[in-house]
Design an enzyme around this catalytic site. Sequence first.
Site, mmCIF file in Angstrom:
data_model
loop_
_atom_site.group_PDB
_atom_site.id
_atom_site.type_symbol
_atom_site.label_atom_id
_atom_site.label_comp_id
_atom_site.label_asym_id
_atom_site.label_seq_id
_atom_site.Cartn_x
_atom_site.Cartn_y
_atom_site.Cartn_z
ATOM 1 N N CYS A 71 -27.964 -8.557 -10.235
ATOM 2 C CA CYS A 71 -26.796 -9.410 -10.013
ATOM 3 C C CYS A 71 -26.596 -9.651 -8.519
ATOM 4 C CB CYS A 71 -25.557 -8.751 -10.615
ATOM 5 S SG CYS A 71 -24.039 -9.672 -10.347
ATOM 6 N N GLN A 195 -9.947 -2.443 -2.874
ATOM 7 C CA GLN A 195 -10.403 -3.818 -3.001
ATOM 8 C C GLN A 195 -11.925 -3.874 -3.130
ATOM 9 O OE1 GLN A 195 -8.406 -6.215 -3.448
ATOM 10 N NE2 GLN A 195 -6.486 -5.875 -2.372
ATOM 11 N N TYR A 224 3.584 -1.018 -3.830
ATOM 12 C CA TYR A 224 2.275 -1.109 -4.506
ATOM 13 C C TYR A 224 1.184 -0.805 -3.465
ATOM 14 C CZ TYR A 224 5.296 -4.083 -7.428
ATOM 15 O OH TYR A 224 6.347 -4.601 -8.158
ATOM 16 N N GLU A 245 3.554 3.967 -4.431
ATOM 17 C CA GLU A 245 2.455 3.686 -5.350
ATOM 18 C C GLU A 245 2.570 4.612 -6.562
ATOM 19 O OE1 GLU A 245 -0.740 2.855 -7.441
ATOM 20 O OE2 GLU A 245 -0.248 1.639 -5.686
ATOM 21 N N ASN A 290 2.165 -5.897 -2.547
ATOM 22 C CA ASN A 290 0.803 -6.226 -2.978
ATOM 23 C C ASN A 290 0.685 -5.872 -4.461
ATOM 24 O OD1 ASN A 290 -1.937 -6.910 -2.921
ATOM 25 N ND2 ASN A 290 -2.532 -4.824 -2.388
ATOM 26 N N CYS A 317 -2.927 -11.677 -5.744
ATOM 27 C CA CYS A 317 -4.213 -12.052 -6.333
ATOM 28 C C CYS A 317 -4.020 -13.076 -7.444
ATOM 29 C CB CYS A 317 -4.935 -10.815 -6.867
ATOM 30 S SG CYS A 317 -4.037 -9.913 -8.149
#
Length: 360
Positions: A71, A195, A224, A245, A290, A317
Site C-alpha cells: 500500500c 495523528q 480533547y 482527555e 480538538n 477533522c
Amino acid sequence: MNVPYLDQLQGKVDHCQHLLADFDTLAFLPAQPSNEAGFRNKAKMVISGTTAQPTIGILDAEGHGVDLRNCGVIDPALRAMFPVIERFIRELKLIPYDVPKRKGELKHVILTLSDTGAIMVRWVLRTKKHFVALRSSLPQFVEQLPPGSVVSVNFLPEHKAVLEGEEEIILTRRTTLQFELNGIPMHLRPQGFFQTNTQIAAALYRQAAQWINDVNPESVWDLYSGVGGFALHSAAPGRAVYGIETSSEAVEAAKTSAASLGLEDAHFMAQDATEFALNAGWAPDAVIVNPPRRGISAELSQWLNDSDVEHIIYSSCNAQSLARDLKRLSNYTPQLARVMDMFPQTNHYEVIVKLQRSAA
C-alpha cells in the site's frame, strides 16, 4: 487517487470554504500540503489466510483477506516490517483468525512509526493461546526492530468489528513510543491516540502554537487533548495549560512529556471535556478544542458561548460538524482558517480555525 495531488488539495479547500461560507469574516490561509505517498505512520493490518500463507491487509465483503503490504500510503519503514511479521507468524505457528468461521487466534497486527524511527508493534489475539510463544520470542523479535521500539499483546476475545480489546500486556521494558515534534517530546502508549500523519500533526501544532502566542493568554485549556500535543506546544513561562482527555493512557503519556520538559504549570486530567468545563468554576483566557468527528457537544458550545473565554482555536477533522458548532458559537467571530491535509488520497482533511470573542 488518480486526481493530481494539487487538484486534490484545492478540492478540499473548496469543500471547506463552501461549508463555512456563512462566516464572511473568515479568511483562509494557504493550505498545508502533505507528502503524497508514504505519509501514514500507522498500519492497522488484519491477519487472515493460513499460518503458512498469511494475508496482511484488510478483509473483503465476504471476510476474505486482501493483502495490502505494498500500500502506497503506508510509510516504507512500516512496509519493511511486514516480511518480519510474516516470518514470525510462520515460525511461531500463529493461527490467523478466520472471520467467517469465527476460528483462529491472531486477529490484527497494529504498527505505529515514530519520527525517531522506532516502531510500536501490537499483536492482537483472540485468547492467550499464542501469548507464551510471542513472549518467548521477544528477544529475537526485538532484534528486528529499530532502537526505542515497543512490543505489546492485546486481547480481543469478542467477535466484533473493532481492532483491539481492553486488556493489553506490554512485553518490552519500554512502555511508550516517543515522538519528537517541533522539539517537543511526546509519548504514545499502546492504546493511546496519535495523528496518523506525523508531518501534518507537527504543522498543526505549530499553527495552533503561533495563534496562541500571538494573543499571549495567561491560561489555556486543551480539551480533547489526547497525548497533549496542543497543550505542550502552547506552554510558555507564566502560562498555565490544562489538558483534558478521557483516556487515562493518553493523560499519563502527556504527563510524562510535561515532566521531561520541566513544565510545572502544565496539568493533565482524565475527564470528559464537557463535564470538566461545566464544573470547573472558572474560565481560561483561551481554549483549544480538538474533538472527534461528531464535534463538541451542544452543552460545551453553550458554555463557551456564555463564558469569559476570549479566544478559541478549533481543530476539526469534520468540517460539517465544525460549521454547526461555529453557528452555535455565535458570540465569537471566526477570523482565520487553514486546511491541513492530514489524509492525502482521500476526501478527508483537518481544518483549524481561530475565533475571537466579538465586541459587545
